[in-house]
Motif scaffolding. Structure first.
Motif, PDB file in Angstrom:
ATOM      1  N   CYS A 109       0.845  -1.192   0.000  1.00  0.00           N
ATOM      2  CA  CYS A 109       0.000   0.000   0.000  1.00  0.00           C
ATOM      3  C   CYS A 109       0.885   1.248   0.000  1.00  0.00           C
ATOM      4  N   VAL A 110       0.328   2.360  -0.460  1.00  0.00           N
ATOM      5  CA  VAL A 110       1.068   3.619  -0.496  1.00  0.00           C
ATOM      6  C   VAL A 110       0.223   4.715   0.128  1.00  0.00           C
ATOM      7  N   LEU A 111       0.774   5.390   1.127  1.00  0.00           N
ATOM      8  CA  LEU A 111       0.140   6.559   1.730  1.00  0.00           C
ATOM      9  C   LEU A 111       0.916   7.795   1.319  1.00  0.00           C
ATOM     10  N   HIS A 112       0.235   8.710   0.645  1.00  0.00           N
ATOM     11  CA  HIS A 112       0.867   9.964   0.236  1.00  0.00           C
ATOM     12  C   HIS A 112       0.843  10.951   1.402  1.00  0.00           C
ATOM     13  N   PRO A 113       1.551  12.077   1.270  1.00  0.00           N
ATOM     14  CA  PRO A 113       1.672  13.002   2.393  1.00  0.00           C
ATOM     15  C   PRO A 113       0.334  13.411   3.001  1.00  0.00           C
ATOM     16  N   HIS A 114       0.270  13.345   4.330  1.00  0.00           N
ATOM     17  CA  HIS A 114      -0.865  13.778   5.142  1.00  0.00           C
ATOM     18  C   HIS A 114      -2.084  12.863   5.050  1.00  0.00           C
ATOM     19  N   ALA A 115      -1.962  11.710   4.425  1.00  0.00           N
ATOM     20  CA  ALA A 115      -3.030  10.710   4.527  1.00  0.00           C
ATOM     21  C   ALA A 115      -3.056  10.188   5.966  1.00  0.00           C
ATOM     22  N   VAL A 116      -4.268   9.942   6.493  1.00  0.00           N
ATOM     23  CA  VAL A 116      -4.408   9.482   7.873  1.00  0.00           C
ATOM     24  C   VAL A 116      -5.361   8.288   7.913  1.00  0.00           C
ATOM     25  N   LEU A 117      -4.864   7.166   8.415  1.00  0.00           N
ATOM     26  CA  LEU A 117      -5.669   5.959   8.531  1.00  0.00           C
ATOM     27  C   LEU A 117      -5.826   5.573  10.001  1.00  0.00           C
ATOM     28  N   TYR A 130      -4.070  13.769   2.006  1.00  0.00           N
ATOM     29  CA  TYR A 130      -5.169  14.146   2.902  1.00  0.00           C
ATOM     30  C   TYR A 130      -6.365  13.193   2.867  1.00  0.00           C
ATOM     31  N   ALA A 131      -6.219  12.045   2.257  1.00  0.00           N
ATOM     32  CA  ALA A 131      -7.291  11.040   2.333  1.00  0.00           C
ATOM     33  C   ALA A 131      -7.350  10.486   3.758  1.00  0.00           C
ATOM     34  N   THR A 132      -8.568  10.124   4.197  1.00  0.00           N
ATOM     35  CA  THR A 132      -8.744   9.626   5.558  1.00  0.00           C
ATOM     36  C   THR A 132      -9.678   8.427   5.574  1.00  0.00           C
ATOM     37  N   ALA A 133      -9.452   7.527   6.528  1.00  0.00           N
ATOM     38  CA  ALA A 133     -10.341   6.390   6.775  1.00  0.00           C
ATOM     39  C   ALA A 133     -10.383   6.154   8.276  1.00  0.00           C
ATOM     40  N   HIS A 134     -11.583   6.072   8.830  1.00  0.00           N
ATOM     41  CA  HIS A 134     -11.751   5.955  10.280  1.00  0.00           C
ATOM     42  C   HIS A 134     -12.101   4.526  10.690  1.00  0.00           C
ATOM     43  N   CYS A 155      -7.696  -0.621  -4.030  1.00  0.00           N
ATOM     44  CA  CYS A 155      -8.516   0.586  -4.041  1.00  0.00           C
ATOM     45  C   CYS A 155      -7.628   1.817  -4.241  1.00  0.00           C
ATOM     46  N   PHE A 156      -8.196   2.827  -4.894  1.00  0.00           N
ATOM     47  CA  PHE A 156      -7.461   4.059  -5.180  1.00  0.00           C
ATOM     48  C   PHE A 156      -8.279   5.218  -4.624  1.00  0.00           C
ATOM     49  N   ILE A 157      -7.789   5.804  -3.538  1.00  0.00           N
ATOM     50  CA  ILE A 157      -8.515   6.828  -2.797  1.00  0.00           C
ATOM     51  C   ILE A 157      -7.784   8.155  -3.013  1.00  0.00           C
ATOM     52  N   MET A 158      -8.425   9.069  -3.731  1.00  0.00           N
ATOM     53  CA  MET A 158      -7.726  10.284  -4.164  1.00  0.00           C
ATOM     54  C   MET A 158      -7.769  11.387  -3.118  1.00  0.00           C
ATOM     55  N   ILE A 159      -7.270  12.546  -3.483  1.00  0.00           N
ATOM     56  CA  ILE A 159      -7.014  13.650  -2.556  1.00  0.00           C
ATOM     57  C   ILE A 159      -8.260  14.032  -1.762  1.00  0.00           C
ATOM     58  N   GLY A 160      -8.107  14.071  -0.461  1.00  0.00           N
ATOM     59  CA  GLY A 160      -9.155  14.578   0.414  1.00  0.00           C
ATOM     60  C   GLY A 160     -10.379  13.705   0.554  1.00  0.00           C
ATOM     61  N   ALA A 161     -10.372  12.495  -0.009  1.00  0.00           N
ATOM     62  CA  ALA A 161     -11.535  11.610   0.107  1.00  0.00           C
ATOM     63  C   ALA A 161     -11.617  11.048   1.526  1.00  0.00           C
ATOM     64  N   HIS A 162     -12.842  10.759   1.964  1.00  0.00           N
ATOM     65  CA  HIS A 162     -13.048  10.309   3.339  1.00  0.00           C
ATOM     66  C   HIS A 162     -13.925   9.067   3.400  1.00  0.00           C
ATOM     67  N   ILE A 163     -13.451   8.074   4.146  1.00  0.00           N
ATOM     68  CA  ILE A 163     -14.206   6.842   4.408  1.00  0.00           C
ATOM     69  C   ILE A 163     -14.510   6.808   5.897  1.00  0.00           C
ATOM     70  N   ALA A 164     -15.792   6.916   6.237  1.00  0.00           N
ATOM     71  CA  ALA A 164     -16.186   7.027   7.640  1.00  0.00           C
ATOM     72  C   ALA A 164     -16.269   5.649   8.309  1.00  0.00           C
ATOM     73  N   HIS A 165     -16.639   5.678   9.582  1.00  0.00           N
ATOM     74  CA  HIS A 165     -16.671   4.486  10.424  1.00  0.00           C
ATOM     75  C   HIS A 165     -17.681   3.450   9.923  1.00  0.00           C
ATOM     76  N   ASP A 166     -17.298   2.193  10.083  1.00  0.00           N
ATOM     77  CA  ASP A 166     -18.168   1.043   9.834  1.00  0.00           C
ATOM     78  C   ASP A 166     -18.537   0.859   8.368  1.00  0.00           C
ATOM     79  N   ASN A 167     -17.777   1.461   7.470  1.00  0.00           N
ATOM     80  CA  ASN A 167     -18.003   1.212   6.052  1.00  0.00           C
ATOM     81  C   ASN A 167     -17.416  -0.131   5.648  1.00  0.00           C
ATOM     82  N   ARG A 168     -17.998  -0.719   4.613  1.00  0.00           N
ATOM     83  CA  ARG A 168     -17.477  -1.936   4.000  1.00  0.00           C
ATOM     84  C   ARG A 168     -17.233  -1.612   2.530  1.00  0.00           C
ATOM     85  N   ILE A 169     -15.973  -1.460   2.168  1.00  0.00           N
ATOM     86  CA  ILE A 169     -15.588  -1.055   0.823  1.00  0.00           C
ATOM     87  C   ILE A 169     -15.020  -2.265   0.095  1.00  0.00           C
TER      88      ILE A 169
END
Length: 261
Positions: free
Chosen positions: A55-63, A91-95, A111-125
Motif C-alpha cells: 500500500c502507499v500513503l501519500h503526504p498527510h493521509a491518515v488511517l 489528505y485522504a482519511t479512513a476511520h 482501491c485508489f482513494i484520491m485527494i481529500g476523500a473520506h471513508i467514515a466508520h463502519d463502512n465496508r468497501i
C-alpha cells in the motif's frame, strides 16, 4: 525496512519486510503495516489499524482515526482493516469502526482513494474501488467491487452501492444504488447503466444485453414498481446478472432504491 530518523514509530507497531516510513510520519503502537508498503512524509497510521501489503500513503493521509462521533473514546474494539495494493493520496482519511456496530471498517484490495476523500466508520468497501478527489462517505455504507465515485460526490449513511456502479461527480446519494447503475445529480437519480464500466470490466455483449433488458423491465415497464420487480424476478429467474439487480432491490431494508427521475 527503512525508517526516516524524523519519523515516530511507537513501540508495539508491527512493520513487515520492506516497509518504508518517510520523514515526519507517525505510526501508532497498535498499527500493523504489511510488507512492501510505503508511508510518504507526514502520513499517519494510528489506532488499531491493519494495512495490507504494497500500500502507499501519500503526504498527510491518515488511517485509523476514531469515528467522528461526539463523545467517542478510543478503544481496542474500534478497528480499521485495509487490503493489499491500496493507494491513499494526499489528505485522504479512513476511520475505525464503532464497537456497538461491530467495530470494524474494512477496505478491500486494489482501491485508489484520491485527494481529500473520506471513508467514515463502519463502512465496508469492496475491491478495485476508486474515489476521486473529495468524495465523502458517511458511516455504515456498503460499497461493492469496481465502484467509481466522481469528485465531490457524497453518500448518506447506511446506503448501499452495488458493484460496478458509477457515482457521477458532485452527486449527493441518499438512496441505494443498484449494481451496474449510474447516478447523477442532487439528490442523485438513476441515469441508466454504467456502460463504460461494464465494457472496461470485460462484460460480454450478451451479458450487457441481459442487464439492459432487466433494467428496462424494472424501471421503465408498465404498472407499479413493485409489480414490475415481481414480474422481472419471474422472467429472469435463470439469469444471474439480472437477478443480481433484482435481489439487491429485494434485500434492501428501510432505505429506498435510487430510481430514474
Amino acid at each position: 525496512m527503512d525508517i526516516h530518523p524524523s519519523a515516530c514509530v511507537e513501540d508495539g507497531a508491527e512493520l513487515g519486510d520492506g516497509v518504508r516510513v518517510g520523514p515526519f510520519c507517525h505510526v501508532g503502537p497498535n498499527a500493523r503495516i504489511g510488507a512492501g508498503s510505503v508511508l510518504m512524509s507526514h502520513s499517519v497510521v494510528t489506532g488499531h489499524t491493519e494495512l495490507g501489503e504494497k500500500c502507499v500513503l501519500h503526504p498527510h493521509a491518515v488511517l485509523g482515526g476514531v469515528p467522528q462521533v461526539i463523545g467517542f473514546d478510543s478503544t481496542p474494539e474500534s478497528r480499521l482493516i485495509v487490503g493489499n495494493n491500496c493507494v491513499f493520496r494526499e489528505y485522504a482519511t479512513a476511520h475505525s469502526g464503532m464497537p456497538k456496530f461491530g467495530g470494524l471498517t474494512r477496505i478491500g484490495d486494489n482501491c485508489f482513494i484520491m485527494i481529500g476523500a473520506h471513508i467514515a466508520h463502519d463502512n465496508r468497501i469492496g475491491n478495485h474501488v476508486v474515489m476521486a478527489n473529495n468524495v465523502s462517505l458517511a458511516g455504515h455504507i456498503e460499497v461493492g467491487d469496481h465502484v467509481w465515485f466522481g469528485g465531490l460526490s457524497a453518500v448518506h449513511q447506511f446506503s448501499r452501492i452495488g458493484r460496478n456502479a458509477f457515482i457521477g461527480g458532485g452527486a449527493i446519494v441518499v438512496e441505494d444504488v443498484i449494481p451496474f447503475g449510474s447516478v447523477v445529480g442532487n439528490h442523485a437519480k438513476l441515469s441508466g447503466l454504467n456502460m463504460v464500466g461494464l465494457k472496461r470490466r470485460g462484460f460480454s455483449k450478451a451479458d450487457i444485453r441481459d442487464i439492459r433488458a432487466a433494467y428496462k423491465a424494472i424501471f421503465h415497464g408498465e404498472g407499479l414498481f413493485r409489480d414490475r420487480l415481481e414480474q422481472a424476478a419471474k422472467d429472469y429467474a435463470d439469469n444471474a446478472l439480472a437477478m443480481e439487480i433484482i435481489s439487491f432491490i429485494q434485500t434492501g431494508e428501510d432505505r429506498p432504491i435510487c430510481k430514474p427521475a
